[in-house]
Write an enzyme that holds these catalytic residues in place. Structure first.
Site, PDB file in Angstrom:
ATOM      1  N   LEU A 110       0.810  -1.016  -0.117  1.00 28.36           N
ATOM      2  CA  LEU A 110       0.027  -0.340   0.307  1.00 28.36           C
ATOM      3  C   LEU A 110       0.645   1.270   0.094  1.00 28.36           C
ATOM      4  CD1 LEU A 110      -3.182  -0.976   2.300  1.00 28.36           C
ATOM      5  CD2 LEU A 110      -2.534  -1.931  -0.012  1.00 28.36           C
ATOM      6  N   ILE A 118       6.776  -6.783  -0.298  1.00 27.24           N
ATOM      7  CA  ILE A 118       8.037  -8.153  -0.975  1.00 27.24           C
ATOM      8  C   ILE A 118       8.660  -8.352  -0.554  1.00 27.24           C
ATOM      9  CG2 ILE A 118       5.877  -8.239  -3.003  1.00 27.24           C
ATOM     10  CD1 ILE A 118       8.600  -6.782  -4.543  1.00 27.24           C
ATOM     11  N   THR A 155       6.646  -4.990 -18.748  1.00 22.94           N
ATOM     12  CA  THR A 155       6.716  -3.849 -19.513  1.00 22.94           C
ATOM     13  C   THR A 155       7.416  -4.298 -21.081  1.00 22.94           C
ATOM     14  OG1 THR A 155       6.432  -1.090 -19.847  1.00 22.94           O
ATOM     15  CG2 THR A 155       8.379  -2.604 -18.245  1.00 22.94           C
ATOM     16  N   ASP A 156       6.631  -3.521 -21.710  1.00 17.43           N
ATOM     17  CA  ASP A 156       7.372  -3.202 -23.223  1.00 17.43           C
ATOM     18  C   ASP A 156       9.063  -2.372 -23.216  1.00 17.43           C
ATOM     19  OD1 ASP A 156       6.456  -1.116 -23.068  1.00 17.43           O
ATOM     20  OD2 ASP A 156       5.222  -1.029 -24.921  1.00 17.43           O
ATOM     21  N   GLU A 157       8.997  -1.261 -21.910  1.00 14.02           N
ATOM     22  CA  GLU A 157       9.512  -0.370 -21.775  1.00 14.02           C
ATOM     23  C   GLU A 157      11.193  -0.672 -21.971  1.00 14.02           C
ATOM     24  OE1 GLU A 157       8.671   3.125 -19.741  1.00 14.02           O
ATOM     25  OE2 GLU A 157       6.668   2.609 -19.448  1.00 14.02           O
ATOM     26  N   TYR A 173      13.236   3.093 -14.482  1.00  9.85           N
ATOM     27  CA  TYR A 173      12.192   1.890 -14.088  1.00  9.85           C
ATOM     28  C   TYR A 173      12.175   1.474 -15.342  1.00  9.85           C
ATOM     29  CZ  TYR A 173       7.758   0.553 -15.352  1.00  9.85           C
ATOM     30  OH  TYR A 173       6.840  -0.328 -15.515  1.00  9.85           O
ATOM     31  N   LYS A 175      13.473  -2.611 -14.323  1.00  8.55           N
ATOM     32  CA  LYS A 175      12.474  -3.685 -15.230  1.00  8.55           C
ATOM     33  C   LYS A 175      13.363  -5.002 -15.380  1.00  8.55           C
ATOM     34  CE  LYS A 175       7.962  -4.314 -14.164  1.00  8.55           C
ATOM     35  NZ  LYS A 175       7.712  -5.086 -13.352  1.00  8.55           N
ATOM     36  N   LEU A 187      -0.917   9.736 -18.107  1.00  6.01           N
ATOM     37  CA  LEU A 187      -0.900  10.754 -18.428  1.00  6.01           C
ATOM     38  C   LEU A 187      -2.114  10.500 -18.874  1.00  6.01           C
ATOM     39  CD1 LEU A 187      -0.144  12.543 -21.619  1.00  6.01           C
ATOM     40  CD2 LEU A 187      -0.435   9.930 -22.774  1.00  6.01           C
ATOM     41  N   ASP A 192      10.418  18.638 -22.317  1.00  6.46           N
ATOM     42  CA  ASP A 192       9.978  17.203 -22.419  1.00  6.46           C
ATOM     43  C   ASP A 192      10.619  16.252 -21.149  1.00  6.46           C
ATOM     44  OD1 ASP A 192       9.629  15.243 -23.832  1.00  6.46           O
ATOM     45  OD2 ASP A 192      10.803  15.274 -24.947  1.00  6.46           O
ATOM     46  N   GLY A 243      15.680  11.926 -21.500  1.00  3.96           N
ATOM     47  CA  GLY A 243      16.092  11.454 -22.141  1.00  3.96           C
ATOM     48  C   GLY A 243      14.408  10.224 -22.628  1.00  3.96           C
TER      49      GLY A 243
END
Ligand code: NAD
Ligand code: TYD
Length: 381
Positions: free
Chosen positions: A47, A72, A146-148, A172, A176, A212, A303, A306
């Site tokens: 949480l 975790i 993730t696809d990142e 991030y 991952k 977003l 922006d 990166g």
């Protein structure tokens, strides 16, 4: 603090242990899994600011649902939960998940996404060693990623596939990617029956309004600026969250051990297109809004450092091998999402009070409006 609500009558079917089940995708997954009658769920969640038990209020008294408040990284707790509940699978969502926060403060990302995954893998491995042959053949560790991790694409590049080399660009994404590598190594070295999924950007109910789509909806309804980073021409491949949850259930039941499955809806859109579509939906669904046309609220701002230019997912392996297909188009999914946020304004009020305001001030106050970006984006409209 560990606060465990246990439901002793959860039935005889083996549960799954979900981590991070009070977050956006995790809570949608828990609700979808329980509604599908797939079996009981034990949800371990720390949480953090992103975890919200309100998301799971509808199943709080369901005997098939058990909530455990904990981290975790707490190896003793994880071992105790595995021993006590004897889950048939671990579905691992728990993570720090917001790129902008990872830029502002990467430490928590390394602690939860890397160290936390390591702790879970070690606990799963020790638990796996205690299982009977039959239980071993059924046990799975499903790592939700993730696809990142694949980095960024040029406009003409093919979409990410499972063999695309890893090239993470944000803290991030790097955290991952590291966790994915750990999972892969635990399969190859220790024989842990794990599977990895790499999914594109999700949207839908219960998404925290730092991302977003819910941020733009929340701001537009209050007549606040809609902060588009840079020129707004960055492309993301959007997937409705329930389609992701169905994909995870499919992989859990039929995915091959040691494999990676990319998950995506084939909905590439520029950020500006997404924001403009949201504005048009709000104009239609809230015709009395004094802020309409909502498009006038768009504000181009400095922006993200990166900033990855484009993500796109090739999900053919999941589709051809396991028969999964996204059911929601971007148009139908986005409409459902806006309707959900309009119908759940109390939820939004609760999650945007308090510490949320500090984050908004920190992330957006330093971003100046960008006239270069406006000129580029105006040309692209
Ligand atoms: P989220 O930030 O909404 O939720 C994360 C949850 O994890 C929260 O409930 C939080 O309390 C919990 N958590 C954080 N640290 C913890 C810890 N140390 N111990 C226990 N619980 C902890 O994230 P999300 O958007 O629901 O993403 C879930 C997973 O899916 C993440 O692993 C993310 O990388 C992955 N993913 C997200 C997207 C997306 O578009 N949101 C896309 C692909 C993959
Ligand atoms: P986000 O929802 O943070 O997801 P991710 O960074 O994981 O893709 O952002 C989606 C896109 O929207 C990304 O290109 C950054 C952009 N963005 C904005 O333009 N303005 C904003 O206020 C936010 C939060 C994101």
């Amino acid at each position: 603090m560990i606060n465990q609500q246990r439901n002793p009558d959860a039935g005889s079917q083996a549960p799954i242990l979900v981590t991070g089940g009070a977050g956006f995708i995790g809570s949608n997954f828990v609700l979808d899994y329980l509604a599908s009658g797939s079996g009981p769920v034990v949800n371990l969640d720390k949480l953090t600011y992103a975890g919200n038990p309100e998301n799971l209020a509808s199943v709080r008294h369901d005997p098939a649902y058990t909530f455990v408040h904990g981290d975790i990284n707490d190896a003793a707790l994880v071992a105790e939960l595995l021993q006590r509940h004897q889950p048939r699978a671990i579905v691992h969502f728990a993570a720090e998940s917001h790129v902008d926060r990872s830029i502002a403060g990467p430490e928590a990302f390394l602690r939860t996404n890397i160290d936390g995954t390591f702790t879970l893998l070690q606990a799963a491995r020790a638990h796996f060693a205690t299982l009977s042959e039959t239980q071993r053949s059924q046990f799975r560790f499903l790592h939700v990623s993730t696809d990142e991790v694949y980095g960024t694409l040029l406009p003409e590049d093919p979409a990410f596939h499972e063999d695309t080399p890893y090239a993470p660009n944000s803290p991030y994404a790097a955290s991952k990617a590291a966790s994915d590598h750990l999972v892969r190594a635990w399969v190859h070295t220790y024989g842990l029956p794990a599977i990895i999924t790499n999914c594109s950007n999700n949207y839908g109910p219960y998404q925290f309004p730092e991302k977003l789509i819910p941020l733009m909806i929340a701001n537009a309804l209050q007549g606040k600026p809609l902060p588009v980073y840079g020129d707004g021409q960055q492309v993301r491949d959007w997937l409705y969250v329930i389609d992701h949850c169905r994909a995870l259930r499919t992989v859990l039941e039929s995915g091959r051990i040691g494999e990676t499955y990319n998950v995506g809806g084939g909905n590439q859109r520029s950020n500006l297109e997404v924001v403009n579509t949201l504005c048009a939906l709000l104009d239609e669904l809230v015709p009395t809004s004094k802020f309409a046309p909502h498009k006038q609220l768009v504000a181009f701002v400095t922006d993200r450092p990166g900033h990855d230019r484009r993500y796109a997912i090739d999900a053919r392996k999941l589709e051809n091998e396991l028969g999964w297909h996204a059911e929601e188009s971007f148009e139908t999914g986005l409409r459902k999402t806006v309707q959900w946020y309009l119908a759940n304004s109390t939820w939004v009020e609760h999650v945007t009070s308090g510490a949320y305001q500090n984050w908004i001030a920190q992330n957006y106050a330093a971003r100046e409006s960008s006239s270069t970006a406006i000129a580029t984006a105006e040309a692209a409209r």
